[in-house]
Design a protein around this motif. Sequence first.
Motif, PDB file in Angstrom:
ATOM      1  N   GLU A   1       0.827  -1.208   0.000  1.00  0.00           N
ATOM      2  CA  GLU A   1       0.000   0.000   0.000  1.00  0.00           C
ATOM      3  C   GLU A   1       0.858   1.253   0.000  1.00  0.00           C
ATOM      4  O   GLU A   1       0.521   2.252  -0.655  1.00  0.00           O
ATOM      5  CB  GLU A   1      -0.935  -0.009   1.211  1.00  0.00           C
ATOM      6  CG  GLU A   1      -1.999  -1.090   1.157  1.00  0.00           C
ATOM      7  CD  GLU A   1      -2.867  -0.998  -0.092  1.00  0.00           C
ATOM      8  OE1 GLU A   1      -3.149   0.129  -0.544  1.00  0.00           O
ATOM      9  OE2 GLU A   1      -3.254  -2.053  -0.623  1.00  0.00           O
TER      10      GLU A   1
ATOM     11  N   LEU B   1       2.043   1.793  -3.571  1.00  0.00           N
ATOM     12  CA  LEU B   1       0.975   2.320  -4.423  1.00  0.00           C
ATOM     13  C   LEU B   1       0.705   3.788  -4.112  1.00  0.00           C
ATOM     14  O   LEU B   1       0.381   4.578  -5.007  1.00  0.00           O
ATOM     15  CB  LEU B   1      -0.293   1.497  -4.258  1.00  0.00           C
ATOM     16  CG  LEU B   1      -0.236   0.023  -4.686  1.00  0.00           C
ATOM     17  CD1 LEU B   1      -1.602  -0.623  -4.539  1.00  0.00           C
ATOM     18  CD2 LEU B   1       0.265  -0.126  -6.105  1.00  0.00           C
ATOM     19  N   ALA B   2       0.849   4.146  -2.839  1.00  0.00           N
ATOM     20  CA  ALA B   2       0.607   5.525  -2.429  1.00  0.00           C
ATOM     21  C   ALA B   2       1.642   6.496  -2.999  1.00  0.00           C
ATOM     22  O   ALA B   2       1.397   7.710  -3.027  1.00  0.00           O
ATOM     23  CB  ALA B   2       0.592   5.627  -0.904  1.00  0.00           C
TER      24      ALA B   2
ATOM     25  N   ARG C   1       2.216   6.751  -5.991  1.00  0.00           N
ATOM     26  CA  ARG C   1       1.646   7.130  -7.280  1.00  0.00           C
ATOM     27  C   ARG C   1       2.707   7.135  -8.385  1.00  0.00           C
ATOM     28  O   ARG C   1       2.862   8.129  -9.117  1.00  0.00           O
ATOM     29  CB  ARG C   1       0.981   8.504  -7.189  1.00  0.00           C
ATOM     30  CG  ARG C   1      -0.102   8.617  -6.127  1.00  0.00           C
ATOM     31  CD  ARG C   1      -1.336   7.867  -6.506  1.00  0.00           C
ATOM     32  NE  ARG C   1      -1.967   8.419  -7.702  1.00  0.00           N
ATOM     33  CZ  ARG C   1      -3.001   7.862  -8.319  1.00  0.00           C
ATOM     34  NH1 ARG C   1      -3.498   6.709  -7.865  1.00  0.00           N
ATOM     35  NH2 ARG C   1      -3.530   8.412  -9.389  1.00  0.00           N
TER      36      ARG C   1
ATOM     37  N   ARG D   1      -5.519  -4.184  -9.002  1.00  0.00           N
ATOM     38  CA  ARG D   1      -5.422  -3.122  -7.989  1.00  0.00           C
ATOM     39  C   ARG D   1      -4.524  -1.983  -8.477  1.00  0.00           C
ATOM     40  O   ARG D   1      -4.836  -0.807  -8.290  1.00  0.00           O
ATOM     41  CB  ARG D   1      -4.864  -3.727  -6.697  1.00  0.00           C
ATOM     42  CG  ARG D   1      -4.736  -2.751  -5.548  1.00  0.00           C
ATOM     43  CD  ARG D   1      -4.384  -3.448  -4.264  1.00  0.00           C
ATOM     44  NE  ARG D   1      -3.325  -4.438  -4.456  1.00  0.00           N
ATOM     45  CZ  ARG D   1      -2.453  -4.800  -3.506  1.00  0.00           C
ATOM     46  NH1 ARG D   1      -2.541  -4.265  -2.307  1.00  0.00           N
ATOM     47  NH2 ARG D   1      -1.518  -5.685  -3.738  1.00  0.00           N
ATOM     48  N   MET D   2      -3.421  -2.317  -9.113  1.00  0.00           N
ATOM     49  CA  MET D   2      -2.484  -1.294  -9.592  1.00  0.00           C
ATOM     50  C   MET D   2      -3.091  -0.461 -10.703  1.00  0.00           C
ATOM     51  O   MET D   2      -3.005   0.768 -10.700  1.00  0.00           O
ATOM     52  CB  MET D   2      -1.190  -1.970 -10.069  1.00  0.00           C
ATOM     53  CG  MET D   2      -0.407  -2.652  -8.971  1.00  0.00           C
ATOM     54  SD  MET D   2       0.849  -3.783  -9.652  1.00  0.00           S
ATOM     55  CE  MET D   2       1.599  -4.409  -8.129  1.00  0.00           C
TER      56      MET D   2
ATOM     57  N   ALA E   1      -5.700   1.920  -9.639  1.00  0.00           N
ATOM     58  CA  ALA E   1      -5.113   3.055  -8.937  1.00  0.00           C
ATOM     59  C   ALA E   1      -4.453   4.041  -9.891  1.00  0.00           C
ATOM     60  O   ALA E   1      -3.860   5.036  -9.458  1.00  0.00           O
ATOM     61  CB  ALA E   1      -4.087   2.565  -7.918  1.00  0.00           C
TER      62      ALA E   1
ATOM     63  N   ARG F   1     -10.961   2.388 -15.300  1.00  0.00           N
ATOM     64  CA  ARG F   1     -11.166   3.125 -14.044  1.00  0.00           C
ATOM     65  C   ARG F   1      -9.963   3.993 -13.710  1.00  0.00           C
ATOM     66  O   ARG F   1     -10.105   5.129 -13.264  1.00  0.00           O
ATOM     67  CB  ARG F   1     -11.434   2.153 -12.881  1.00  0.00           C
ATOM     68  CG  ARG F   1     -12.763   1.441 -12.944  1.00  0.00           C
ATOM     69  CD  ARG F   1     -13.155   0.862 -11.588  1.00  0.00           C
ATOM     70  NE  ARG F   1     -12.165  -0.060 -11.065  1.00  0.00           N
ATOM     71  CZ  ARG F   1     -12.108  -1.373 -11.337  1.00  0.00           C
ATOM     72  NH1 ARG F   1     -13.009  -1.890 -12.178  1.00  0.00           N
ATOM     73  NH2 ARG F   1     -11.199  -2.151 -10.805  1.00  0.00           N
ATOM     74  N   GLY F   2      -8.785   3.459 -13.936  1.00  0.00           N
ATOM     75  CA  GLY F   2      -7.583   4.188 -13.540  1.00  0.00           C
ATOM     76  C   GLY F   2      -6.925   4.967 -14.653  1.00  0.00           C
ATOM     77  O   GLY F   2      -5.999   5.742 -14.402  1.00  0.00           O
TER      78      GLY F   2
END
Length: 356
Positions: free
Chosen positions: A63, A66-67, A69, A92-93, A96, A128-129
């Motif tokens: 996490e 991923l944060a 960015r 998930r990646m 994001a 979505r991302g």
Amino acid sequence: MARLRVVQWSTGGLGAIAVRALADRSDLELVGVWVHGQDKRGRDAGELAGGPKLGLAATNDAEALLALRPDCICYTASGESRPRECLDDFERMLAAGINVVTTSVPGLVHPAGFDQRQVERLEAACRRGGASLYASGLEPGFAGDELVLRLATLTNRIQSVRTQEIFSYDDYPVPFTIFEVFGFGKPPEAICLMERPGVQSSAWAPSIRMVADHLGAPLERIRETYAKRVTPRRIESAAGVIEAGTVGAVRFETIGVVDGRDAIVIEHVNRMAPDLAPDWATAARDGTYRIVFQGEPDLACELQLGGPHDFSRQGMMATAMRVVNAIPYVCQAGPGLVSAAELPPLLPKAPFRARP
């Protein structure tokens, strides 16, 4: 132009190569490194990769990475024993907003030939991302698909094309792949993963479909073969001991049938010693990919990795660089799953630069 920020996902054989390559690039900035083992957590990523210190501590906090960015994640974590986990990570990646390049799920080299349920969920995550995913490697990812397509530009008609991997695997250091996937060191009656129906196709059918789709071949079906030979003596390999009387050589084919004939074939001839199964295909030396076209004209092309004693290591470097060199192109691509056939040539950045 601002440097693209990249997280490297794993520091195993391919991951270590990627760490060193990413740290050496002027257009890419390595901003994070994920590791699986607790013993690697907190250690300098450069040292883990067998290079100089980078002042960047590896972590198993997904996490937190991923944060950051990042623009892209270079994902080389093991996929053979955990494909579903890899796909979950990708979803998930991508959702994001992080682009992904990977060697871990070879079937994604041609998304149209992969499990469409999985493709649909990854495509939804891309939308979505606003991110893209690219899967590649040396084979699948180049020899049996992209290189075949490039060579096909020299042809008028194709009766068949066969890509052969002729490699010794005694220097390959991954026990799960050697013993469980390929079945080396197992009794000949044991059924390894690669012998199970559909397993070969999950990895190599997309490459066959990529060739068929882009060359307009009416692919009727894909079939598989698997053969094995035992070794008469004990062999000490990088992955462990291969005892006498157990499997020491394997040959398997993933075959695309067109108009009733075996038209697009990816064949692997893998041995633990060069004298095993001498009647199978051989090359001037190990570490050879051979592509043979029958048609108008007939063509043969051989690609050799490294030298007679380091082709396994050099092949791993080539595999890692397929995705590292793709990072700028994938970051520029529109959202979705992309393949080498849709991207421009994935040219390396300043490959003639001096060694650091």
